[in-house]
Design a protein around this motif. Sequence first.
Motif, PDB file in Angstrom:
ATOM      1  N   LEU A  71      32.932  45.915  31.362  1.00  0.00           N
ATOM      2  CA  LEU A  71      33.656  46.259  32.582  1.00  0.00           C
ATOM      3  C   LEU A  71      32.659  46.400  33.720  1.00  0.00           C
ATOM      4  CD1 LEU A  71      35.924  49.174  31.242  1.00  0.00           C
ATOM      5  CD2 LEU A  71      36.450  46.734  31.268  1.00  0.00           C
ATOM      6  N   ASP A  72      32.966  45.751  34.846  1.00  0.00           N
ATOM      7  CA  ASP A  72      32.141  46.025  36.025  1.00  0.00           C
ATOM      8  C   ASP A  72      32.915  46.969  36.936  1.00  0.00           C
ATOM      9  OD1 ASP A  72      34.053  44.491  37.247  1.00  0.00           O
ATOM     10  OD2 ASP A  72      32.757  42.755  37.570  1.00  0.00           O
ATOM     11  N   GLU A  73      32.334  47.213  38.102  1.00  0.00           N
ATOM     12  CA  GLU A  73      32.936  48.186  39.012  1.00  0.00           C
ATOM     13  C   GLU A  73      34.356  47.786  39.416  1.00  0.00           C
ATOM     14  OE1 GLU A  73      31.200  49.724  42.993  1.00  0.00           O
ATOM     15  OE2 GLU A  73      29.538  49.439  41.573  1.00  0.00           O
ATOM     16  N   ILE A  74      34.530  46.489  39.698  1.00  0.00           N
ATOM     17  CA  ILE A  74      35.857  46.031  40.128  1.00  0.00           C
ATOM     18  C   ILE A  74      36.852  46.210  38.988  1.00  0.00           C
ATOM     19  CG2 ILE A  74      37.205  44.062  40.995  1.00  0.00           C
ATOM     20  CD1 ILE A  74      34.553  42.972  42.129  1.00  0.00           C
ATOM     21  N   ALA A  75      36.440  45.813  37.784  1.00  0.00           N
ATOM     22  CA  ALA A  75      37.332  45.952  36.635  1.00  0.00           C
ATOM     23  C   ALA A  75      37.752  47.413  36.473  1.00  0.00           C
ATOM     24  CB  ALA A  75      36.642  45.452  35.373  1.00  0.00           C
ATOM     25  N   GLU A  76      36.804  48.327  36.621  1.00  0.00           N
ATOM     26  CA  GLU A  76      37.132  49.742  36.438  1.00  0.00           C
ATOM     27  C   GLU A  76      38.092  50.231  37.513  1.00  0.00           C
ATOM     28  OE1 GLU A  76      33.577  52.036  35.853  1.00  0.00           O
ATOM     29  OE2 GLU A  76      33.126  51.008  33.958  1.00  0.00           O
ATOM     30  N   ARG A 116      47.977  50.275  37.736  1.00  0.00           N
ATOM     31  CA  ARG A 116      47.576  50.280  36.325  1.00  0.00           C
ATOM     32  C   ARG A 116      48.029  49.039  35.546  1.00  0.00           C
ATOM     33  NH1 ARG A 116      46.065  55.889  34.679  1.00  0.00           N
ATOM     34  NH2 ARG A 116      45.688  55.947  36.872  1.00  0.00           N
ATOM     35  N   PRO A 117      47.562  47.834  35.973  1.00  0.00           N
ATOM     36  CA  PRO A 117      47.978  46.613  35.266  1.00  0.00           C
ATOM     37  C   PRO A 117      47.172  46.399  33.989  1.00  0.00           C
ATOM     38  CG  PRO A 117      46.417  46.051  36.973  1.00  0.00           C
ATOM     39  CD  PRO A 117      46.631  47.556  37.068  1.00  0.00           C
ATOM     40  N   ILE A 118      47.619  45.436  33.210  1.00  0.00           N
ATOM     41  CA  ILE A 118      46.807  44.912  32.115  1.00  0.00           C
ATOM     42  C   ILE A 118      45.772  44.000  32.754  1.00  0.00           C
ATOM     43  CG2 ILE A 118      46.817  43.377  30.114  1.00  0.00           C
ATOM     44  CD1 ILE A 118      49.792  44.207  29.711  1.00  0.00           C
ATOM     45  N   LEU A 119      44.491  44.197  32.416  1.00  0.00           N
ATOM     46  CA  LEU A 119      43.433  43.341  32.960  1.00  0.00           C
ATOM     47  C   LEU A 119      42.780  42.590  31.804  1.00  0.00           C
ATOM     48  CD1 LEU A 119      41.440  42.534  35.322  1.00  0.00           C
ATOM     49  CD2 LEU A 119      40.073  44.514  34.634  1.00  0.00           C
ATOM     50  N   LEU A 120      42.568  41.298  31.984  1.00  0.00           N
ATOM     51  CA  LEU A 120      41.878  40.535  30.936  1.00  0.00           C
ATOM     52  C   LEU A 120      40.379  40.728  31.102  1.00  0.00           C
ATOM     53  CD1 LEU A 120      43.871  37.163  30.795  1.00  0.00           C
ATOM     54  CD2 LEU A 120      44.482  39.421  29.947  1.00  0.00           C
ATOM     55  N   VAL A 121      39.746  41.224  30.054  1.00  0.00           N
ATOM     56  CA  VAL A 121      38.315  41.519  30.126  1.00  0.00           C
ATOM     57  C   VAL A 121      37.588  40.973  28.895  1.00  0.00           C
ATOM     58  CG1 VAL A 121      38.398  43.552  31.618  1.00  0.00           C
ATOM     59  CG2 VAL A 121      38.843  43.819  29.190  1.00  0.00           C
ATOM     60  N   PRO A 122      36.301  40.603  29.059  1.00  0.00           N
ATOM     61  CA  PRO A 122      35.559  40.074  27.908  1.00  0.00           C
ATOM     62  C   PRO A 122      35.254  41.165  26.891  1.00  0.00           C
ATOM     63  CG  PRO A 122      34.182  40.092  29.896  1.00  0.00           C
ATOM     64  CD  PRO A 122      35.533  40.558  30.313  1.00  0.00           C
ATOM     65  N   ARG A 123      35.389  40.779  25.650  1.00  0.00           N
ATOM     66  CA  ARG A 123      35.180  41.703  24.544  1.00  0.00           C
ATOM     67  C   ARG A 123      33.706  41.833  24.217  1.00  0.00           C
ATOM     68  NH1 ARG A 123      37.887  40.542  18.777  1.00  0.00           N
ATOM     69  NH2 ARG A 123      35.975  41.424  17.926  1.00  0.00           N
ATOM     70  N   ARG A 157      43.826  39.000  36.080  1.00  0.00           N
ATOM     71  CA  ARG A 157      42.580  38.534  35.491  1.00  0.00           C
ATOM     72  C   ARG A 157      41.592  38.198  36.603  1.00  0.00           C
ATOM     73  NH1 ARG A 157      42.233  32.573  33.027  1.00  0.00           N
ATOM     74  NH2 ARG A 157      40.143  32.757  33.915  1.00  0.00           N
ATOM     75  N   PHE A 158      40.375  37.951  36.213  1.00  0.00           N
ATOM     76  CA  PHE A 158      39.372  37.463  37.148  1.00  0.00           C
ATOM     77  C   PHE A 158      39.416  35.941  37.164  1.00  0.00           C
ATOM     78  CE2 PHE A 158      37.571  41.649  36.299  1.00  0.00           C
ATOM     79  CZ  PHE A 158      37.135  42.022  37.561  1.00  0.00           C
ATOM     80  N   THR A 159      39.447  35.351  38.359  1.00  0.00           N
ATOM     81  CA  THR A 159      39.333  33.906  38.491  1.00  0.00           C
ATOM     82  C   THR A 159      38.228  33.625  39.487  1.00  0.00           C
ATOM     83  OG1 THR A 159      41.692  33.643  38.092  1.00  0.00           O
ATOM     84  CG2 THR A 159      40.546  31.791  39.117  1.00  0.00           C
ATOM     85  N   ALA A 160      37.172  32.987  39.037  1.00  0.00           N
ATOM     86  CA  ALA A 160      36.033  32.674  39.891  1.00  0.00           C
ATOM     87  C   ALA A 160      35.666  33.877  40.773  1.00  0.00           C
ATOM     88  CB  ALA A 160      36.344  31.442  40.745  1.00  0.00           C
TER      89      ALA A 160
END
Length: 757
Positions: A263-268, A276-283, A369-372
């Motif tokens: 998780l980075d700052e934006i993800a957090e 409070r959405p579902i966020l796709l993050v790398p495992r 999710r994150f896109t580019a």
Amino acid sequence: MLRVSGIVQGVGFRPFVYRIATKTGLKGHIRNMGGSEVEILIEGSYDSVAEFLKLLFMEKPPPARIEELEFKVVPPAGYSDFSILPSGGERHVYSMIPPDIAVCDHCLREVYDPSDRHYRYAFNSCAWCGPRFSMMMNVPYDRQNTAMVDFPLCDDCRREYEDPSNLRRFHAQGISCPQCGPSLWLEDSRGERLDVRDPLGEAAKIIDEGGIVAIKGLGGYHIACLATDDDTVSELRKRKRRREKPFALMALDLDIARLHFYLDEIAESVLTSPERPILLVPRREGSPISDLVAPGLGTVGVMLPYTPLHHMLINGTRDKILVMTSGNEHNKPMCTTIECARERLRDIADYFLHHNRRIVNRVDDSVVRFTAGRITMLRRGRGYAPAWIRLPSKLDRPIIAFGAELQTSGAVGFSDKVVLTQYIGDTDELENLEFLERMLRFFTGIYGIDPAKAVLVADMHPSYSTRKLAERWAGIYGAELELVQHHHAHITSVMSEMRITPGDKIVGVAVDGLGYGDDGTLWGGEVLVASYERYERIGHLKPQPMPGGDRASKYPVRMLIGILSTFLSESEIREILRERGLIDKLPRGEVEVDFTLRQCPRAPVISSVGRVLDSVSALLGICFERTYEGEPAMKLEAFAEGGSLIHDMSIPVKGGVVDTSELLKQILYSEESKRDLAFTSIYLLGLALGEVALRALDRADSDVVAVSGGAAVNTLLIRGMEDVLGREGVKLVLNSKVPPGDGGIALGQVAAQLGDG
Ligand SMILES: [Zn+2]
Ligand SMILES: [Zn+2]
């Protein structure tokens, strides 16, 4: 006098203003002006007013947002106190339905505080948090218009409601406590109530033992179980008849989420936002989360608890992170009633945690999710819907938009506002279509739109059930029906977010699965020069045969055969399929290959990015069946992670047509690694479309390229476009408020009615 607009209703703004006005010794009043506006009249000394303004910004309720502030000096009227006036203003001003807001830290602290009277209370909420849209039957947001009407306030709650010094509960419409509010109970799958003192704690224990529990939440039922146990997850897949589609997870807090994901700052900040959405993050490697949660994908969808119920449930489990997937029967909408859950989820869940607060409006969890490097939306539901989106100018007439077909939503438009329904789902399923119709009726009712006087807008696709529904409404009400081309609507959705002026033209790239083109063929990789009203198709991917129509979307090997047939003989194609072990990747094997080959010459053609990515996915041996929307392309994208660009590959572009046959040919005869081939294919498609867009720019009024469509969340594809555009200093813009896929198309359908001014 102040006029404040933004998110100022349903978030405890009036009581807050009352408090700071009293504190600073000001007299006057505050009232709702309908819409998203309040009017504040204050009288007092210069210093008090200055102090008031400071507090207005510094101490406003966390979910409140001040977008505009109008300031006007008026002659003093000699007020004797400060008061909250009944809602007023012009009746034609509309009232925004506030979206649901995740539980705030204060409410959470109370449920964990044994000395607080809300201790372990699963429905604790206040002016700053809690359900809104999901429990609203009407506007404005007053208790009698919500499901809380079933729960009259007890004396303690009433005292807090009437106490101006009670920061979070004064005039808070949804408050309740264990004495007067909703309650929880646990049932088994036969509907027998379990005699337990602590249903939440018991549900957590059952989950820890490998049980599968249906949980009634805020906008519908979830199915919860262990995320770290392969047997449990695989059992859930079997019971839900869901072979590959990823499950979402819910983690107790950021600390737990950090253990499993990067998780980075934006993800957090996204994970902890009130939406409070579902966020796709790398495992993270080594995380004990089962591989069966999101097979073949590099990222996992995770969210944090958004009600005290969810928080306490997860906190009671050993892992503090659970599978939390929607509680529905295969393809059907998520259950919102106890009856639905008992009937439809009894073969899925071992136990049920029910409660007795009605869910008025179903809202699925939102997914982003994150896109580019940007946050993009995959599904717009809880937390976001039904907040309205502002258009760059006013509509002449109210609009009712029916959306597309799969993973879609509808919308109503009036004045300069568009209200998208929450995520509806796939409308080829009748119950979802009925859900869409119900929500369109709800919003036309709430916003006073008469369908007879509105323009109805649908997709051009002749067999979309949403178009048929729109035609039915047009018949019933005698209303005008407009059809908007699918990819034009994708582009106008971005244009309206960018606030492009009606009449201006922009270059748009629609990268998509499938949409009906105005020439009767299927489109999906289009470069358009578009205004709101018109468009010109400047370039596109080469139209490729799609043998078997829909079946070629389901089985990518068919689509692959289609493309190969444009440059190889039958025997060469057979040879390739045999070498690569692709023949038995079609359900009927050799027979189906024969049949598909025979279909090719007369097959419908399609210029879609999605279908090309599907074919590459099959050719590289990554995915052979689409069990959920976008699966082959998503798995290809995940597989390409960490790959690098093969420099001697390129896709030729002639007369605006991107030759995707050539791409497949180069992959066939390349010796490079599959990972690099996957990476290069996606990137080069982006590059080629970016080149076509670049060349079209001199015909547009803006030097920005708008990109939308279902594949516009593919990072590599966007990078490809961005690199070629960036070299010329051209900016690429994606949707940010709505999904670029068909869940955002209703916004474009409304925007297309802005005309060209
Ligand atoms: Zn709260
Ligand atoms: Zn109470």
